[in-house]
Structures are given as C-alpha cells and as structure tokens.
Write an enzyme that holds these catalytic residues in place. Structure first.
Site, PDB file in Angstrom:
ATOM      1  N   SER A  27      43.756   0.310  47.685  1.00 15.31           N
ATOM      2  CA  SER A  27      44.289   1.450  46.924  1.00 15.31           C
ATOM      3  C   SER A  27      43.220   2.047  46.020  1.00 15.31           C
ATOM      4  CB  SER A  27      45.498   1.022  46.090  1.00 15.31           C
ATOM      5  OG  SER A  27      45.158  -0.072  45.264  1.00 15.31           O
ATOM      6  N   HIS A 160      71.930  39.183  42.414  1.00 14.05           N
ATOM      7  CA  HIS A 160      71.973  39.308  43.887  1.00 14.05           C
ATOM      8  C   HIS A 160      70.767  40.082  44.416  1.00 14.05           C
ATOM      9  CE1 HIS A 160      76.311  38.159  43.662  1.00 14.05           C
ATOM     10  NE2 HIS A 160      76.222  38.828  42.521  1.00 14.05           N
ATOM     11  N   SER A 281      42.900  41.249  52.848  1.00 15.02           N
ATOM     12  CA  SER A 281      43.133  40.743  54.187  1.00 15.02           C
ATOM     13  C   SER A 281      41.882  40.970  55.019  1.00 15.02           C
ATOM     14  CB  SER A 281      44.320  41.488  54.796  1.00 15.02           C
ATOM     15  OG  SER A 281      44.192  41.539  56.201  1.00 15.02           O
ATOM     16  N   LYS A 287      45.336  45.804  51.966  1.00 18.07           N
ATOM     17  CA  LYS A 287      46.138  44.728  51.384  1.00 18.07           C
ATOM     18  C   LYS A 287      45.633  44.199  50.056  1.00 18.07           C
ATOM     19  CE  LYS A 287      48.853  42.338  53.477  1.00 18.07           C
ATOM     20  NZ  LYS A 287      50.276  42.166  53.407  1.00 18.07           N
ATOM     21  N   ASN A 289      47.063  40.862  48.095  1.00 20.42           N
ATOM     22  CA  ASN A 289      48.092  39.828  48.224  1.00 20.42           C
ATOM     23  C   ASN A 289      48.170  38.909  47.001  1.00 20.42           C
ATOM     24  OD1 ASN A 289      48.683  40.693  50.852  1.00 20.42           O
ATOM     25  ND2 ASN A 289      47.018  39.455  51.687  1.00 20.42           N
ATOM     26  N   GLU A 294      52.046  32.767  45.648  1.00 20.09           N
ATOM     27  CA  GLU A 294      52.554  32.152  46.887  1.00 20.09           C
ATOM     28  C   GLU A 294      52.174  30.676  46.963  1.00 20.09           C
ATOM     29  OE1 GLU A 294      52.063  35.074  50.413  1.00 20.09           O
ATOM     30  OE2 GLU A 294      50.651  35.676  48.881  1.00 20.09           O
ATOM     31  N   LYS A 329      51.616   5.617  43.054  1.00 23.29           N
ATOM     32  CA  LYS A 329      50.581   6.404  42.369  1.00 23.29           C
ATOM     33  C   LYS A 329      50.246   7.698  43.097  1.00 23.29           C
ATOM     34  CE  LYS A 329      49.098   1.984  41.280  1.00 23.29           C
ATOM     35  NZ  LYS A 329      50.118   1.570  42.263  1.00 23.29           N
TER      36      LYS A 329
END
Ligand code: ARG
Length: 470
Positions: A27, A160, A281, A287, A289, A294, A329
């Site tokens: 580990s 909504h 992009s 674009k 973004n 995200e 961990k």
C-alpha cells in the site's frame, strides 16, 4: 530464505513471500501520503514509552532525531519505496532500524499497525480537513463579495428550468453561500469524530503495558480517547462521515456547475465566463466551452462513488481489523484531492464571470416572470381571491402566447377584455420587472432590503467560520 528476505513480521515464516502477495498487499504506493502523520504519531508514542520507562531519555532522543531525518528524506524523495516493505509504517520503522539499530526496534513496543494506521488516518483527516475548511471559507467569501456587487442585477429564477420569477443575482449567489455553510458544518463534524485517540488499542485487545493514553491524547492535540480497544481499531466512521460531507459538498458543487454550464450557454446567455477559464474546440472555431464546470460535475460522481465504496466495504466486515480496511485510504485521498481542486475551480469561475443583464431581461419578459406579481396585485389592491386572480392572469398569458406578445406589449384593449383591472399605470407597475424583486419582502426574500439584511447575516457567518481556520 536469507535474513534480508525476511519480513519485519517474518519470524514464523519458512518461505519467502510470493510476488502476487507483495503486489496485492503493498500500500506504500498510496499510503506514503500518511508519512507526516505516521511520524507525528510515532514521536508521540516514543515520548510516551519514555514516560512509562520503556525507553531511556537517550533512546528517545535518538528516535526523535532519526524520525525527523526520515521525514526530510521522505520530503526530498530520498527514501526508496519497496513493495516488500508493504506500507509506509514499515518503511519508516525499517529505515529507523537501519539508522539506529536495536533502539529502532523498540519503537513498536505497545503498538500494532492496527492502532497505528487508524491513528494516522484520523490525524490526516484533521490536517486535510482544515485545508478544506479554508477552501470552503474562501469560496463562501467570493460568493459573498460577488453577491455584494450583484445586488442590483436582476436575473430570472427558475423552477422546472422554466422562468419563474425575477430575482436579484445576489439572492442566487447567496443561495450557494448557505448550502456551503452546511457542508462546512458536516466537515467540522467529521473532524470532531477524527479527533479521537485510537493509539493504545494495540492489535485490538489493548496492550500489556501501562500505556499512558491521556498523555498521547495531549501530545497529539486530540479531544477524546476511544473507550474500547476493539472499537478503536475497527471504526472507520470518521472516514464515512468525512466522505459523506465531501459527497454533499460535491453535489452542491456539481449543481453550481450545472447552472454555470446552462447559464453561459447560447440559449440562456445570462452569464459569461472569462476566456481564461474556457476552452476552444479543435474543429469548431466558434466554440467556447465551460470545461472546468463540466469536469467538476464529472468529478462529483467519483466522490459519491468513494463514499459508496467505503459503505459497501464495511457492511459485512467481521469485528475488528481486517485487511480490507487497507483500501479505505484510496477513497479518502481521492475525495480530498477532488474536493480541493473543485472548490478552487468554482471560486475562479464565480470571481471571473460577468452577468449579462440584457439577456436576463429578455428571458424574464418572454417567460412572463411577473405573472405572479400581477395576480398578487389583484389580491392586494382589488381584493380578488387568489385563485380567481390566478385564472385571470393565466387567461392574459394565454392571449400573449397566441399573439406572440409579452405582458409588456399586449394592447390595453386586449388586457381590459380579460379584466377591467388590467389598465393603465397600476397594471404597468404590477408587471414591472424592476419593481418585482422589491415586492418580495418576506424574510430571506429577494427584495433589496432583505438582501442587504442577508448580506449582513452572511458576513457574520463568515466571521464565525473564520474562527475555525485558526
Ligand atoms: N497497511 C495496513 C492498512 O492500511 C496497515 C495495517 C496492517 N495490519 C495488519 N495486521 N496487517 O490497513
């Protein structure tokens, strides 16, 4: 088997460990992160051993000096990790013995790796949790500052995901300020559970030495001592609590990000992210973004998964220490890192975005955002029952939809055809976007007065939170 091939625990073993055992069992590739806490715990333990007469002053001083040296070696990446030494605890102990021989071998008296590892993790949560509290504080502070600057920006509030009512942008920002206060409280709760001494529990039954646990508690700056050695080595509740707090926080983070993604899109357009926080992009030149938002939304899934990992891992474990627990961990470290970077990312976006009030206004108009205000006007000023008022305004909206108009450009005669009360200045004030927010006079509402009051309360809350950072 040569002496070198023997494990620290290898007394009874005739065969050397197989490669699969070493690969699956190691580990140190992840628990090396616990090195500071392990050394902190070992120094406290050594001091206690000296206090109860197991180590001489001379031996204690040798151990302390060497542990500090090992800490430096680890910090400078000078200590090589070997999977045959399994974990960080064994690496430190074996290096200690390399440095000071027989004295190093005394350190593990009255201690098991079972109480050692849980203590290290508790200390780790305490240390890292404080950093997270600082980042939450910084983000809340940015929300507060941005709210102050956004008091007079009117944006649509949604239910909504449909335009609902006009709100002050400060109201929106402070809504997350309060959600983060709850996260902060949950983290603090997890820190309180972690502030417990498990050391002295031994493998699980306690130890055959008059271990001074009160002394250890003070040395490590902890607030309580576990009452039962079995519970001391077995409990991972502090990890669960921390991971729950982290998950709740990431749910909030993800929802903030979802708002940012939507609100900065061409369709909504009510806020703009700075170029420095967005990407282009490789194929579409137009674009821009919102990758940070995200990514944080994506990362939140991992943090929730980490909580689930530990819940499932613990649910069927027989009493006390089982090696499964070594896996705890991974979930913890990953969640800590993810929460930290996410908080920073959100803070940068909040500080950097600018509101686009024209787009907000267009959306409010097209969404009939003051229809409820108009109904309330009929109730308050014309003593019409709310349900009837709702029906009248609904009819009016229906006509607007049919004629492709808003409440602002529908002709007065069409308005009066629905109700005689929909005439003149009174009607205009009733549907006014700029007046709407200030009609929300209830405590916690979006009127300027209430928002100013909210800002004061928020500032108090920040001052309170700042106390926990010291
Ligand atoms: N690396 C182990 C863990 O993280 C330390 C405890 C090992 N204890 C044992 N009895 N094998 O859980």
């Amino acid at each position: 088997m040569t002496q070198k091939e023997k494990k620290l625990w290898g007394g009874r073993f005739q065969e050397k460990a197989s490669s699969i055992l070493e690969r699956i069992g190691e580990s140190v590739s992840f628990d090396h992160k616990l090195y500071k806490e392990d050394i902190q715990g070992s120094i406290a333990h050594a001091r206690m051993l000296q206090k109860i007469g197991i180590l001489t002053k001379e031996e204690l001083s040798q151990i302390e000096t060497s542990l500090s040296l090992i800490r430096t070696e680890l910090e400078e990446g000078k200590l090589e990790f070997k999977s045959e030494l399994e974990d960080i605890h064994m690496h430190i102990e074996s290096r200690l013995t390399e440095l000071i021989g027989e004295t190093g071998k005394k350190l593990h008296t009255a201690r098991s790796r079972n109480d050692q590892v849980t203590q290290d993790v508790r200390l780790f949560i305490l240390n890292q949790g404080k950093e997270i509290l600082r980042s939450i504080f910084n983000l809340r502070n940015s929300l507060y500052e941005k709210a102050k600057l956004s008091l007079d920006v009117i944006i649509p509030g949604y239910t909504h995901l449909q335009v609902a009512q006009p709100i002050r942008a400060s109201q929106y920002l402070l809504s997350w300020f309060w959600a983060l206060e709850r996260d902060q409280e949950f983290i603090r709760f997890a820190l309180q559970s972690s502030s417990e001494l498990a050391l002295g529990s031994g493998a699980m039954a306690g130890v055959n030495y008059p271990t001074d646990r009160e002394f250890l508690k003070k040395e490590l700056g902890l607030s309580k001592i576990s009452h039962n050695s079995m519970d001391g080595v077995a409990s991972r509740d502090h990890i669960l609590q921390f991971l729950f707090a982290a998950s709740q926080l990431m749910i909030h983070a993800s929802r903030i990000c979802e708002d940012i993604i939507l609100y900065s899109s061409q369709e909504f357009g009510i806020l703009k992210l700075p170029d420095s926080l967005t990407t282009g992009s490789s194929i579409m030149p137009q674009k821009k973004n919102p990758d940070i938002a995200e990514l944080i939304r994506g990362k939140s899934g991992r943090v929730i998964g980490n909580l689930n990992h530990i819940l499932v891992m613990l649910k069927g474990l027989p009493s006390t220490y089982n090696r499964d627990l070594q896996e705890d961990k991974l979930a913890l470290f990953d969640s800590i890192e993810t929460v930290q970077i996410s908080l920073e990312g959100i803070q940068a976006m909040i500080e950097g975005w600018i509101w686009v009030p024209e787009r907000a206004e267009a959306s409010l108009k097209n969404g009939f955002a003051t229809a409820t205000d108009l109904a309330d006007y009929l109730v308050n000023e014309k003593k019409i029952p709310f349900r009837t008022a709702h029906e009248l305004v609904g009819t009016l909206v229906g006509i607007c939809v049919e004629q492709k108009k808003t409440l602002f450009d529908l002709s007065e005669s069409d308005r009066i055809s629905v109700s005689e009360h929909f005439a003149g200045k009174e009607y205009e004030d009733a549907v006014s976007l700029s007046l709407s927010a200030d009609k929300k006079i209830s405590y916690g509402g979006t009127s300027r007065k209430r928002q100013e009051e909210q800002l004061k309360i928020a500032l108090e809350s920040l001052k309170e939170a700042e106390k926990w950072l010291l």
